[in-house]
Design a protein around this motif. Structure first.
Motif, PDB file in Angstrom:
ATOM      1  N   ILE A 321       0.856  -1.154  -0.038  1.00 25.99           N
ATOM      2  CA  ILE A 321      -0.095  -0.225   0.146  1.00 25.99           C
ATOM      3  C   ILE A 321       0.883   1.248   0.063  1.00 25.99           C
ATOM      4  O   ILE A 321       0.617   2.437  -0.729  1.00 25.99           O
ATOM      5  N   ASN A 322       2.118   1.196   0.673  1.00 24.25           N
ATOM      6  CA  ASN A 322       2.598   2.317   0.882  1.00 24.25           C
ATOM      7  C   ASN A 322       3.421   2.924  -0.577  1.00 24.25           C
ATOM      8  O   ASN A 322       3.449   3.979  -0.920  1.00 24.25           O
ATOM      9  N   VAL A 323       3.739   1.921  -1.406  1.00 26.24           N
ATOM     10  CA  VAL A 323       4.054   2.437  -2.904  1.00 26.24           C
ATOM     11  C   VAL A 323       3.079   2.993  -3.503  1.00 26.24           C
ATOM     12  O   VAL A 323       3.330   4.017  -4.347  1.00 26.24           O
ATOM     13  N   HIS A 324       2.035   2.544  -3.227  1.00 20.73           N
ATOM     14  CA  HIS A 324       0.463   3.525  -4.056  1.00 20.73           C
ATOM     15  C   HIS A 324       0.443   4.674  -3.431  1.00 20.73           C
ATOM     16  O   HIS A 324      -0.063   5.483  -4.253  1.00 20.73           O
ATOM     17  N   LEU A 325       0.483   4.690  -2.074  1.00 21.01           N
ATOM     18  CA  LEU A 325       0.317   6.019  -1.637  1.00 21.01           C
ATOM     19  C   LEU A 325       1.244   7.039  -2.133  1.00 21.01           C
ATOM     20  O   LEU A 325       0.999   8.180  -2.342  1.00 21.01           O
ATOM     21  N   ALA A 326       2.598   6.587  -1.949  1.00 26.58           N
ATOM     22  CA  ALA A 326       3.611   7.453  -2.450  1.00 26.58           C
ATOM     23  C   ALA A 326       3.428   7.892  -3.736  1.00 26.58           C
ATOM     24  O   ALA A 326       4.114   9.187  -4.085  1.00 26.58           O
ATOM     25  N   THR A 327       2.783   7.213  -4.643  1.00 31.22           N
ATOM     26  CA  THR A 327       2.822   7.628  -5.940  1.00 31.22           C
ATOM     27  C   THR A 327       1.387   8.344  -6.468  1.00 31.22           C
ATOM     28  O   THR A 327       1.168   8.473  -7.373  1.00 31.22           O
ATOM     29  N   GLY A 328       0.616   8.269  -5.464  1.00 29.78           N
ATOM     30  CA  GLY A 328      -0.803   8.981  -5.723  1.00 29.78           C
ATOM     31  C   GLY A 328      -1.647   7.985  -6.549  1.00 29.78           C
ATOM     32  O   GLY A 328      -2.599   8.338  -7.114  1.00 29.78           O
ATOM     33  N   ARG A 329      -1.108   6.523  -6.765  1.00 23.96           N
ATOM     34  CA  ARG A 329      -1.818   5.655  -7.700  1.00 23.96           C
ATOM     35  C   ARG A 329      -2.950   4.859  -6.898  1.00 23.96           C
ATOM     36  O   ARG A 329      -2.873   3.593  -6.418  1.00 23.96           O
TER      37      ARG A 329
END
Length: 908
Positions: A321-329
């Motif tokens: 989830i972190n990588v999606h939040l970090a990229t706004g995806r």
């Protein structure tokens, strides 16, 4: 409110088919079912259902073959004796009341299931948490999805899946982590492959220690070392930061906490070489994945049990989830983190508080305001003030005597829980065990003091929620058999006998659903995303006609919402999400010199859970009829385990005896074994007896993917198989597998000692079970039987066949070697009214005179196409593609889950 969700219902289609929903995985496929008597139905995919648009997998399409009442529990029982419903319900209510009065509310527990409908779940949770006053209700969804629940709450403030299935078709990159979706979610996977054919930009990455059917369709397979998922995604987060791929505008606007997550990722996964070394993959492949993710805005990441079932599963999900939040995806078309749910109503159970640490309507049991809200709405005499015991803890508490009574509904913990021998021991000690079940004679049945017959799929009525938050109706198309009742009815009648009659006076599932919908909107004020108050005013006709719809469904969104969180709106105060710092952890137990290998358990293509339903379908049992252990050739050679032989597996918790399958698809040092087989189908195939009961400290989900084991070859004095038109009884051997076929039963056998006389042993094997009687006509038929027999004591070989009036009744093949004739041709003879004379000559040879007569082991279960048939067609018709094979034989044209095997045949 708009009537769109329930207008134009089209509930009854041509041929009298009823629109309902599949009872298997969390994809939630729509089905059209037309009853053909009380035990059969025509099954088709519903082309109007947005989850599957008419397609069904092999399990779904064979549902009509699983409706037999032969093994059903049809009447209430107390200690195995048939009783009236009044006696059974009164006994349950009085015993629970007595134990509560003597030992307190925490001395009782419910253990429920993702096989329950939402309405069943709601009533069970209401009784336990609001009236008994204990949190001790948990569900078998704890075993598969609770790590995702915990991670989504930590990230979003609520257990919410942000995306929808359409995102797979709109994405340019789809990452599957710990998911063999080609086998476990085949209809969704086929939607993905169809999208790939339409979109040449679309790439698929599969992250899985094993090479699976899913891996074969991927552009990149990362066979990471088991347990290193969090390192991989921390490394990706760090890479995104280093390469300016972070959406800082989204972070500043919609996230409250994130700096520590970046710093933890930098410390624990500082570089590509470090991550590649820890994960056991090449730097080149790792860099490719990271570059694709960084450059591709439309990215969806899917995960399932391979991530969840870990002692650090919650952290692993948060690292994704972190990588999606970090990229706004997140929440935008074609992008987002997406959990693939294991059971048809795992999400519905979460909506109504089916987990021990939840309240209904996504409310928190540890929040006093939430407790007050639920208690007020229910007008309940009390409310649970603390979380109850999670699944593994619950059965430990039974073993320790803290829980005196348990009510188990629609699940079989004697098979599905880790360290299952300890679970059985606990159940054997429990003062009072109630089982609400469809089937009799399960591994759990022997522990039940009271057995309550519940309705099964096809008979019960209510709702389920699939992986994309889509609520669908399950509708009855068969009459209730015997005295079976809906689960909600059983629970509410016990509640009435416990003195709570006014609050459990339900007469239909509709009444329960609208109460559930009202609670979701009660004092909500937009604070909780889960809100279906827009359905709270449904009348009975509207409920009956309800069409599939995705929550939230409320005044602002009367037609539902496909995606969430694009513009923020998370459930934390301030409406901001949180990136969770993830410190990667090693599995709870690591291999050592005594137990040097790692056991990984999971599902196979054509079976479901403990085979209670799928085991009834002859079509489904043909593909993989035995429990097996996948071994890397290096490990097989090291431990002297030939392919196809029997191998004994042992952990610190238990043992199992299964068939070895040697394959390069398995990593060195790792062993994969399916989890489906239980006592009725395999006497020593219970793999969860070996599984480590360690759990994730946050979610309570067990470590089902990483148990240290050892293996050794099992060398029997003899190996064999029997095919019989009638079931065999009392087969006392070391290894016994029972499989239902088309008009026959197949038994795989092995034992440490041969009998003194094979012919006498075989006749004893075929004898009637103790207590049964034989009619005079049956005895005359025995006298008219024709036996064919071959024996070679020197080589240890024995074969015989029994015919009656020229019709094959039974055959058995015994050898000192495990290499025996194929079963498929012999099995096909049971479909003949008379065995031809030319075939008799080949019968004891175990193979046909002409190879054309043997289709071989089944590859395509949907259309019963065998491997030999496929090979002949490939050779004779010069077929070069799976599409050509589909046109010639139909194989692979339904659910598509056999296509990877078909492609392997084409390449071979």
């Amino acid at each position: 409110m708009s009537s769109a969700p329930f207008s134009n219902p089209s509930l009854t289609r041509e041929n009298g088919a009823i629109a309902t929903t599949c009872p298997y995985c969390g994809v939630g496929c729509g089905i059209l079912a037309a009853a053909r008597g009380p035990e059969s139905a025509d099954i088709k995919g519903d082309p109007e259902h947005p989850s599957n648009f008419g397609r069904l997998c092999s399990k779904g399409s064979s549902l009509g073959e699983t409706l037999s009442l032969e093994t059903r529990l049809l009447y209430p029982e107390i200690n195995g004796r048939r009783v009236s419903w009044d006696d059974a319900l009164t006994t349950v209510a009085n015993t629970f009341q007595r134990i509560i009065e003597t030992h307190g509310p925490d001395a009782v527990a419910f253990y429920v299931s993702g096989q329950l409908l939402t309405e069943d779940y709601y009533v069970a949770n209401k009784l336990m948490k609001g009236y008994i006053g204990s949190g001790n209700i948990d569900t078998n969804s704890r075993l598969c999805m609770s790590s995702t629940v915990a991670a989504q709450k930590r990230a979003f403030g609520e257990d919410v899946v942000p995306g929808c299935y359409e995102d797979l078709q709109l994405a340019d990159l789809v990452v599957l982590v710990g998911s063999n979706a080609a086998w476990c979610h085949p209809i969704l996977f086929q939607r993905l492959l169809a999208a790939k054919r339409e979109n040449r930009r679309l790439k698929i990455v599969n992250i899985d220690p094993r090479r699976t059917a899913t891996s074969q369709s991927a552009d990149l397979h990362l066979p990471i070392r088991p347990g290193t998922d969090a390192v991989l995604f921390n490394g990706l987060l760090n890479y995104l930061r280093q390469h300016d791929s972070i959406d800082f505008g989204f972070l500043e606007k919609h996230l409250g906490l994130y700096a520590e997550a970046f710093e933890t990722a930098r410390k624990t996964a500082p570089s590509l070489p470090a991550v590649a070394r820890i994960c056991g993959i090449s730097e080149e492949d790792l860099a490719t994945f990271y570059q694709w993710f960084a450059r591709t805005e439309k990215t969806v990441t899917l995960w399932s049990q391979g991530v969840n079932q870990s002692s650090s599963g919650t952290d692993k999900v948060n690292s994704i989830i972190n990588v999606h939040l970090a990229t706004g995806r997140i929440g935008k078309p074609g992008m987002g983190p997406f959990s693939l749910t294991g059971q048809p109503n795992a999400m519905g159970g979460r909506e109504v508080g089916g987990l021990a640490n939840q309240l209904a309507a996504h409310l928190d049991i540890e929040n006093p305001e939430h407790r007050n809200l639920v208690q007020t709405f229910w007008n309940a005499p009390r409310i649970a003030e603390k979380p109850g015991l999670k699944a593994v803890e619950m059965f430990r508490a039974i073993a320790g005597g803290r829980i005196k009574a348990i009510w188990i509904m629609a699940t079989n913990p004697a098979v599905s829980l880790p360290d299952s021998n300890a679970v059985r021991d606990a159940l054997g000690r429990c003062e009072f065990v109630v089982v609400s079940e469809c089937e009799s004679g399960t591994d759990l049945s022997q522990y039940a003091h009271v057995s309550l017959p519940a309705l099964a799929w096809g008979e019960k009525d209510g709702t389920v929620t699939n992986s994309e938050r889509r609520i669908s109706r399950q509708r009855a198309f068969l009459p209730p058999p015997g005295e079976a009742k809906p689960d909600w009815w059983i629970i509410s009648r016990v509640a009435q006998r416990m003195g709570y009659g006014d609050d459990f006076n339900y007469q239909s599932a509709w009444e329960i659903f609208v109460e559930h919908a009202r609670l979701s909107g009660f004092r909500n004020n937009g604070e909780r995303v889960f809100d279906i108050s827009g359905l709270a005013e449904l009348d009975r006709a509207g409920y009956d006609a309800l069409k599939p719809i995705q929550w939230p469904v409320n005044q602002c969104h009367p037609n539902g919402v496909p995606r969430l969180f694009d513009g923020g709106g998370f459930s934390f105060p301030g409406r901001r999400a949180r990136m969770v710092p993830v410190l990667p952890k090693a599995p709870a137990n690591l291999p050592d010199s005594a137990y040097p290998l790692v056991l990984n358990t999971g599902r196979i293509r054509d079976q479901w859970h403990t085979m209670t339903r799928t085991g009834k379908s002859a079509r489904l049992t043909k593909h993989l009829p035995e429990p097996y252990a996948e071994l890397n050739p290096h490990d097989a050679a090291r431990y002297a385990v030939p392919d196809g032989s029997l191998v004994r597996l042992e952990s610190r918790f238990g043992q199992a005896l299964v068939r070895a399958r040697v394959t390069e698809d398995q990593q060195r040092g790792a062993v994969f074994v399916p989890m489906h087989w239980s006592g009725p189908y395999a006497n020593k195939g219970l793999i969860n007896a070996l599984v480590n009961p360690a759990v994730d400290p946050v979610s309570g989900e067990p470590e089902s993917k990483h148990t240290p084991i050892r293996i050794e070859p099992y060398r029997a004095a003899w190996y064999g198989f029997a095919l019989s038109r009638d079931p065999l009884h009392a087969i006392e051997v070391d290894y016994r597998i029972t499989t239902r076929g088309d008009g026959y039963w197949l038994y795989e056998l092995a034992h440490s000692e041969p009998p003194p006389d094979w012919a006498a042993w075989v006749r004893e094997l075929r004898a009637q079970p103790s207590g049964s009687s034989e009619s005079a006509s049956t005895k005359r038929a025995y006298a008219e039987e024709e036996w064919l027999q071959f024996a070679d004591p020197y080589s240890g070989r024995y074969r015989c066949a029994l015919l009656h009036s020229g019709r094959l009744q039974f055959c058995i093949f015994i050898d000192r070697s495990f290499e025996l004739p194929p079963r498929s041709w012999l099995a096909g003879l049971f479909g003949l009214d008379r065995v031809p004379d030319r075939t008799r000559m080949s019968l004891l040879a175990g193979k046909p005179a002409s190879a054309e007569d043997d289709q071989g082991p089944i590859v395509c279960s949907c259309f019963s196409v065998g491997i030999n048939t496929l090979k002949r067609a490939i050779r004779k018709q010069n077929l070069t593609t799976a599409e050509q094979i589909g046109a010639a034989l139909k194989a692979g044209t339904n659910c598509g889950s056999c296509i990877p095997e078909i492609k392997s045949l084409l390449q071979g």
